[in-house]
Design a protein around this motif. Structure first.
Motif, PDB file in Angstrom:
ATOM      1  N   LEU A 191       0.801  -1.230   0.000  1.00  0.00           N
ATOM      2  CA  LEU A 191       0.000   0.000   0.000  1.00  0.00           C
ATOM      3  C   LEU A 191       0.828   1.272   0.000  1.00  0.00           C
ATOM      4  CD1 LEU A 191      -2.825  -1.021   2.517  1.00  0.00           C
ATOM      5  CD2 LEU A 191      -2.906  -1.002   0.019  1.00  0.00           C
ATOM      6  N   ASP A 192       2.101   1.206   0.362  1.00  0.00           N
ATOM      7  CA  ASP A 192       2.880   2.436   0.494  1.00  0.00           C
ATOM      8  C   ASP A 192       4.010   2.520  -0.531  1.00  0.00           C
ATOM      9  OD1 ASP A 192       4.307   0.381   1.575  1.00  0.00           O
ATOM     10  OD2 ASP A 192       5.028   1.493   3.321  1.00  0.00           O
ATOM     11  N   ALA A 193       3.841   1.913  -1.701  1.00  0.00           N
ATOM     12  CA  ALA A 193       4.858   2.020  -2.754  1.00  0.00           C
ATOM     13  C   ALA A 193       4.979   3.478  -3.198  1.00  0.00           C
ATOM     14  CB  ALA A 193       4.480   1.135  -3.936  1.00  0.00           C
ATOM     15  N   ASN A 194       6.201   3.891  -3.511  1.00  0.00           N
ATOM     16  CA  ASN A 194       6.407   5.285  -3.914  1.00  0.00           C
ATOM     17  C   ASN A 194       6.473   5.473  -5.427  1.00  0.00           C
ATOM     18  OD1 ASN A 194       9.010   4.285  -4.436  1.00  0.00           O
ATOM     19  ND2 ASN A 194       9.841   5.116  -2.510  1.00  0.00           N
ATOM     20  N   ALA A 216       6.703   8.897  -9.783  1.00  0.00           N
ATOM     21  CA  ALA A 216       6.755   9.041  -8.327  1.00  0.00           C
ATOM     22  C   ALA A 216       5.377   9.420  -7.791  1.00  0.00           C
ATOM     23  CB  ALA A 216       7.774  10.116  -7.940  1.00  0.00           C
ATOM     24  N   THR A 217       4.890   8.680  -6.788  1.00  0.00           N
ATOM     25  CA  THR A 217       3.572   8.955  -6.210  1.00  0.00           C
ATOM     26  C   THR A 217       3.622  10.083  -5.176  1.00  0.00           C
ATOM     27  OG1 THR A 217       3.903   7.295  -4.482  1.00  0.00           O
ATOM     28  CG2 THR A 217       2.842   6.567  -6.536  1.00  0.00           C
ATOM     29  N   ARG A 218       4.821  10.449  -4.761  1.00  0.00           N
ATOM     30  CA  ARG A 218       5.032  11.519  -3.775  1.00  0.00           C
ATOM     31  C   ARG A 218       6.453  12.014  -3.913  1.00  0.00           C
ATOM     32  NH1 ARG A 218       8.283   9.125  -0.058  1.00  0.00           N
ATOM     33  NH2 ARG A 218       8.027   6.871   0.341  1.00  0.00           N
ATOM     34  N   ALA A 222      16.398  11.642  -1.213  1.00  0.00           N
ATOM     35  CA  ALA A 222      17.631  10.969  -1.621  1.00  0.00           C
ATOM     36  C   ALA A 222      17.925   9.778  -0.713  1.00  0.00           C
ATOM     37  CB  ALA A 222      18.795  11.954  -1.583  1.00  0.00           C
ATOM     38  N   MET A 223      18.438   8.700  -1.294  1.00  0.00           N
ATOM     39  CA  MET A 223      18.796   7.444  -0.641  1.00  0.00           C
ATOM     40  C   MET A 223      17.582   6.599  -0.248  1.00  0.00           C
ATOM     41  SD  MET A 223      21.922   7.721  -1.059  1.00  0.00           S
ATOM     42  CE  MET A 223      22.422   6.178  -0.318  1.00  0.00           C
ATOM     43  N   GLU A 224      16.401   7.006  -0.649  1.00  0.00           N
ATOM     44  CA  GLU A 224      15.204   6.220  -0.357  1.00  0.00           C
ATOM     45  C   GLU A 224      15.033   5.137  -1.424  1.00  0.00           C
ATOM     46  OE1 GLU A 224      10.420   6.955   0.439  1.00  0.00           O
ATOM     47  OE2 GLU A 224      11.804   8.656   0.355  1.00  0.00           O
ATOM     48  N   GLU A 225      14.653   3.929  -0.984  1.00  0.00           N
ATOM     49  CA  GLU A 225      14.447   2.842  -1.936  1.00  0.00           C
ATOM     50  C   GLU A 225      13.196   3.104  -2.771  1.00  0.00           C
ATOM     51  OE1 GLU A 225      13.955  -2.032  -2.246  1.00  0.00           O
ATOM     52  OE2 GLU A 225      14.084  -1.076  -0.266  1.00  0.00           O
ATOM     53  N   LEU A 226      13.271   2.741  -4.052  1.00  0.00           N
ATOM     54  CA  LEU A 226      12.145   2.877  -4.965  1.00  0.00           C
ATOM     55  C   LEU A 226      11.387   1.566  -5.023  1.00  0.00           C
ATOM     56  CD1 LEU A 226      13.995   4.771  -7.845  1.00  0.00           C
ATOM     57  CD2 LEU A 226      12.583   5.762  -6.024  1.00  0.00           C
TER      58      LEU A 226
END
Length: 232
Positions: A191-194, A216-218, A222-226
């Motif tokens: 439910l929280d995929a970006n 990108a949904t939001r 930087a350094m956040e997993e996709l």
């Protein structure tokens, strides 16, 4: 003024002048992907997926999500050269050979194996990458042996249910197991995929053939997993 191609998408351009998806269009796609009550399903009279999976004993079609696609102009569509849907940042998915953002393949620390992360901030609605793979018919897909793979196939099921009997060579999917790009390293979230995948039609009005683009949904730091949540 919107051209004929842009009118096919909500009576206007899908992108802003900055090259990101318009807020309303993106939120509608996110809502559809996460809330089954907002999904419009279409059913095949003779489902290619069930046919390939079960052979002679076919189960009824379980339905396919009817998703709204982006229509991008290109140099052969007949629109004027100064068309706003053709020039500049709006040709997002046609820049697949250009690295628009700094993306890195990395080994995740949580046991999921390889993953993909961004090295810079991504704005909401930004085009990140396209899902690239082999174009296979559904029959070819089920002839292959499935073992431990980095990816799983994505159905190209646009308007399967709109025809009484779909030719076997038009029931297609994308398989990134053997040939692909960085998208094959994207891990899945519920439910929280970006990231969200949206069909993009460019070269042909035939809705069986389209590109599958990730946006990108939001705002993604930087350094956040996709991650993405595959449509059922």
């Amino acid at each position: 003024m919107p051209c004929n191609c842009a009118i096919a998408v909500d009576n206007g351009f899908a992108y802003t002048v900055d090259g990101v998806l318009k807020e309303g269009f993106l939120e509608e796609r996110i809502s559809e992907s996460r809330d089954q009550r907002k999904q419009v399903l279409q059913f095949c009279k003779e489902c290619p997926l069930e046919k390939a999976k079960n052979g002679e004993i076919m189960e009824p079609c379980k339905g396919h999500i009817k998703r709204k696609a982006i229509k991008e102009c290109w140099y052969k569509c007949g629109c004027a050269k100064r068309c706003g849907n053709l020039s500049g940042p709006k040709r997002n998915t046609q820049q697949i050979t250009v690295v628009l953002f700094k993306i890195q393949v990395f080994f995740t620390p949580n046991g999921k194996g390889w993953g993909l992360r961004t090295l810079e901030r991504l704005p909401k609605g930004a085009f990140v990458c396209e899902y690239i793979g082999e174009i296979l018919t559904i029959a070819e897909l089920y002839q292959r042996s499935f073992g431990d793979k980095l990816t799983f196939p994505v159905l190209l099921d646009a308007h399967w249910g709109s025809e009484e009997s779909l030719e076997d060579n038009k029931a297609l999917c994308l398989d990134g197991s053997h040939y692909g790009n960085i998208s094959r390293f994207l891990n899945h979230r519920c439910l929280d995929a970006n990231l969200i995948e949206i069909p993009v039609r460019v070269e042909t009005p035939d809705q069986h053939y389209y590109h599958l683009a990730f946006f990108a949904t939001r705002d993604i730091e930087a350094m956040e997993e996709l991650t993405w949540r595959p449509c059922s």
